[in-house]
Write a protein that holds these residues in place. Structure first.
Motif, mmCIF file in Angstrom:
data_model
loop_
_atom_site.group_PDB
_atom_site.id
_atom_site.type_symbol
_atom_site.label_atom_id
_atom_site.label_comp_id
_atom_site.label_asym_id
_atom_site.label_seq_id
_atom_site.Cartn_x
_atom_site.Cartn_y
_atom_site.Cartn_z
ATOM 1 N N ILE A 127 0.862 -1.149 0.041
ATOM 2 C CA ILE A 127 0.055 -0.071 -0.077
ATOM 3 C C ILE A 127 0.710 1.363 0.026
ATOM 4 C CG2 ILE A 127 -1.622 1.449 1.243
ATOM 5 C CD1 ILE A 127 -2.973 -1.332 2.005
ATOM 6 N N LEU A 128 1.950 1.274 0.851
ATOM 7 C CA LEU A 128 2.728 2.383 0.806
ATOM 8 C C LEU A 128 3.455 2.387 -0.356
ATOM 9 C CD1 LEU A 128 4.165 1.919 4.466
ATOM 10 C CD2 LEU A 128 2.696 3.638 3.683
ATOM 11 N N TYR A 139 3.318 15.109 -7.252
ATOM 12 C CA TYR A 139 3.043 15.851 -5.816
ATOM 13 C C TYR A 139 4.641 15.748 -4.924
ATOM 14 C CZ TYR A 139 -1.937 14.767 -6.410
ATOM 15 O OH TYR A 139 -3.048 14.883 -6.636
ATOM 16 N N PHE A 174 2.045 6.896 -6.734
ATOM 17 C CA PHE A 174 0.987 7.674 -7.358
ATOM 18 C C PHE A 174 1.358 9.113 -6.771
ATOM 19 C CE2 PHE A 174 -2.809 10.249 -6.223
ATOM 20 C CZ PHE A 174 -3.625 10.031 -7.159
ATOM 21 N N ALA A 175 2.115 9.288 -5.698
ATOM 22 C CA ALA A 175 2.381 10.859 -5.502
ATOM 23 C C ALA A 175 3.497 11.167 -6.399
ATOM 24 C CB ALA A 175 2.810 10.674 -4.093
ATOM 25 N N TRP A 176 4.374 10.251 -6.739
ATOM 26 C CA TRP A 176 5.663 10.734 -7.668
ATOM 27 C C TRP A 176 5.127 10.830 -9.261
ATOM 28 C CZ3 TRP A 176 7.297 7.894 -12.015
ATOM 29 C CH2 TRP A 176 8.350 8.108 -12.597
ATOM 30 N N HIS A 233 2.258 12.032 -10.178
ATOM 31 C CA HIS A 233 1.452 13.153 -10.406
ATOM 32 C C HIS A 233 2.007 14.528 -9.929
ATOM 33 C CE1 HIS A 233 -1.643 9.934 -10.927
ATOM 34 N NE2 HIS A 233 -2.592 10.921 -11.335
ATOM 35 N N ASN A 272 2.385 1.728 -3.456
ATOM 36 C CA ASN A 272 1.565 2.562 -4.483
ATOM 37 C C ASN A 272 1.378 3.859 -4.191
ATOM 38 O OD1 ASN A 272 1.255 -0.006 -5.944
ATOM 39 N ND2 ASN A 272 -0.532 -0.657 -4.448
ATOM 40 N N LEU A 273 0.969 4.174 -2.974
ATOM 41 C CA LEU A 273 0.830 5.675 -2.682
ATOM 42 C C LEU A 273 2.023 6.403 -3.093
ATOM 43 C CD1 LEU A 273 -0.799 5.268 0.885
ATOM 44 C CD2 LEU A 273 -1.927 5.843 -1.146
ATOM 45 N N GLY A 274 3.267 5.790 -2.861
ATOM 46 C CA GLY A 274 4.350 6.839 -3.202
ATOM 47 C C GLY A 274 4.328 6.993 -4.652
#
Length: 270
Positions: free
Chosen positions: A21-22, A34, A28-30, A32, A24-26
């Motif tokens: 999960i962590l 963020y 996604f942030a990279w 887009h 995937n979140l990383g």
């Protein structure tokens, strides 16, 4: 016995799921942007980047839009080759050379002279030899025009026709022995339907023919009768108009054999 130090399976699975999960979140942030403030992020591909990647953009020029014609004109070498393949005669016909000075008036004067002095001659009339004469004229290079007219009515005192010339000769001898004058009878020369036969007179009315028949019967002629001499017959005349003087002279040179005893005569009213 020593106790096992391996983590329980349930605790290990929770750790793996949490790490995924962590991650995937990383990502996604990279992806887009963020994390761009921290210097992390993908390379952005946009118009500014494309402009920076161009090579010598100052050499590019925008051409005006042109509408192409339906048929593409031939190139100069093709046009020269096409012109060279056209025969010289066709080129000269398309671009005729100017006539010599004074030739047009001379030609006009010559044409006027030809129209001014045409010669019109005719041959005939023919009763039985018209086809042969027409063929002879065409063979000599003329273009005769055939004109036909019905023969006027005539009546003839006739003996015959006979089956053969021997019978004709015998009947002529009988008339001679009767003492008929020479010229008062003769063999029919130009009426095929009554040949071979003997004519005892040609008259313009039937009444006159009947009187002639009675006269001959009084002299001992017993086998004569009256017939219409020109029944269903036409006379043919060959007309040759627009002849030059030279052509008229050539026509006279054809001779009596080709013209069947007729000589060329001037057309009536010419």
């Amino acid at each position: 016995m020593l106790a096992s130090t391996d983590p329980p399976p349930a605790a290990m699975l929770r750790t793996i799921v949490l790490l995924l999960i962590l991650a995937n979140l990383g990502f996604f942030a990279w992806s887009h942007g963020y994390l761009r403030a921290a210097g992390l992020g993908p390379t952005t591909v946009g118009e500014p980047q494309r402009l920076r990647q161009q090579i010598h953009p100052e050499r590019l020029t925008i051409a005006a839009r042109t509408v192409m014609p339906d048929a593409t004109p031939a190139s100069a070498p093709e046009r020269r080759a096409s012109t060279a393949s056209i025969p010289a005669a066709a080129v000269s016909e398309a671009n005729p050379a100017p006539p010599p000075v004074g030739s047009a008036p001379a030609a006009a004067a010559s044409g006027a002279e030809t129209v001014k002095n045409p010669v019109c001659l005719q041959l005939g009339p023919y009763l039985t030899a018209s086809s042969a004469v027409g063929a002879a004229l065409r063979a000599a290079g003329f273009a005769p025009v055939e004109k036909q007219r019905p023969l006027p009515p005539q009546w003839m005192v006739l003996m015959g026709p006979y089956p053969d010339t021997d019978t004709l000769k015998r009947k002529l001898g009988e008339l001679q022995r009767l003492g008929l004058k020479d010229g008062s009878y003769a063999a029919v020369p130009d009426r095929p339907r009554y040949m071979p036969g003997i004519s005892l007179g040609v008259l313009s009315t039937e009444a006159a023919a009947q009187a002639q028949l009675a006269n001959m019967q009084a002299k001992g002629v017993s086998s004569a009768h009256v017939v219409q001499r020109n029944l269903d017959m036409q006379a043919t005349t060959w007309v040759l108009d627009g002849l030059t003087e030279e052509q008229a002279a050539n026509l006279h040179k054809l001779g009596a054999a080709a013209l069947k005893g007729k000589a060329p005569e001037a057309c009536p009213g010419r």
